[in-house]
Design an enzyme around this catalytic site. Structure first.
Site, PDB file in Angstrom:
ATOM      1  N   HIS A  65     -21.768  11.357  30.317  1.00 47.09           N
ATOM      2  CA  HIS A  65     -23.108  12.105  29.321  1.00 47.09           C
ATOM      3  C   HIS A  65     -23.960  11.503  29.318  1.00 47.09           C
ATOM      4  CE1 HIS A  65     -20.835  16.117  28.212  1.00 47.09           C
ATOM      5  NE2 HIS A  65     -20.450  14.972  28.971  1.00 47.09           N
ATOM      6  N   GLU A  67     -26.414  11.267  26.768  1.00 47.18           N
ATOM      7  CA  GLU A  67     -26.736  10.028  25.206  1.00 47.18           C
ATOM      8  C   GLU A  67     -25.938   9.433  25.322  1.00 47.18           C
ATOM      9  OE1 GLU A  67     -25.617  13.974  26.482  1.00 47.18           O
ATOM     10  OE2 GLU A  67     -26.355  14.941  25.337  1.00 47.18           O
ATOM     11  N   CYS A  95     -23.748  18.090  22.698  1.00 51.61           N
ATOM     12  CA  CYS A  95     -22.100  18.899  22.656  1.00 51.61           C
ATOM     13  C   CYS A  95     -20.993  18.088  22.172  1.00 51.61           C
ATOM     14  CB  CYS A  95     -21.477  18.189  23.836  1.00 51.61           C
ATOM     15  SG  CYS A  95     -20.484  16.835  24.265  1.00 51.61           S
ATOM     16  N   CYS A  98     -20.772  13.698  22.030  1.00 56.74           N
ATOM     17  CA  CYS A  98     -21.668  13.522  21.913  1.00 56.74           C
ATOM     18  C   CYS A  98     -22.270  13.381  21.139  1.00 56.74           C
ATOM     19  CB  CYS A  98     -22.859  13.674  23.538  1.00 56.74           C
ATOM     20  SG  CYS A  98     -21.988  13.451  25.047  1.00 56.74           S
TER      21      CYS A  98
END
Length: 169
Positions: A65, A67, A95, A98
């Protein structure tokens, strides 16, 4: 005194928006690669030390992801997995995965754009950032350039649906 505080608030808002624009550029890179357009940057002492754009499809990695990629780069650049005194800017509410990484890295501040009503873990579905049992808490500012961030995602999925419809004809 109130005028000074007001100017500081405006300065923080314009700074947050400027950094979010950079996160949006990272989201564009993800979109061009066929990934869900989410972008992130990590800032320390006014300098961008990490950048990331979504890449789970291209990297065959469910943890890729935006992040996570931005935090990995930032940690590498400062040679420390703790990202104390750093701010993470991301175009979409993080999410649970993360959010957990953000807390573990000791990110001081999180600024995100659009809410994620399906998987957002900073208040939309759950709020890991406010869990009192955890030993670290990150300050969260949501909704920065939320309309723009949301449009990037909406446009991407509209185009994807259109392409799918055209390919089935």
């Amino acid at each position: 005194m109130n005028t000074h505080s007001s100017n500081l608030a405006n300065d923080n808002q314009s700074t947050d928006e400027a950094y979010m624009q950079e996160a949006l550029r990272q989201a564009e890179l993800a979109a061009h690669a066929g990934e869900v357009p989410v972008g992130a940057i990590v800032v320390k002492d006014g300098k961008i030390i990490g950048r990331g754009s979504n890449a789970p499809i291209s990297k065959h990695d469910p943890s890729a992801h935006a992040e996570i990629i931005a935090m990995r780069q930032a940690a590498h650049n400062i040679r420390n997995y703790r990202l104390v005194d750093c701010t993470l800017y991301v175009t979409l509410e993080p999410c649970a995965m993360c959010s957990g990484a953000i807390l573990h890295a000791r990110i001081t501040r999180l600024v995100y754009g659009a809410n994620d009503p399906k998987t957002g873990a900073c208040g939309s579905t759950i709020n890991l950032m406010a869990e009192p049992k955890l030993n670290h808490h990150t300050n969260v500012t949501g909704g920065v350039l939320s309309e723009t961030c949301g449009e990037v995602l909406s446009d991407f999925f509209k185009q994807r649906r259109k392409n799918k419809a055209n390919s089935s004809q």
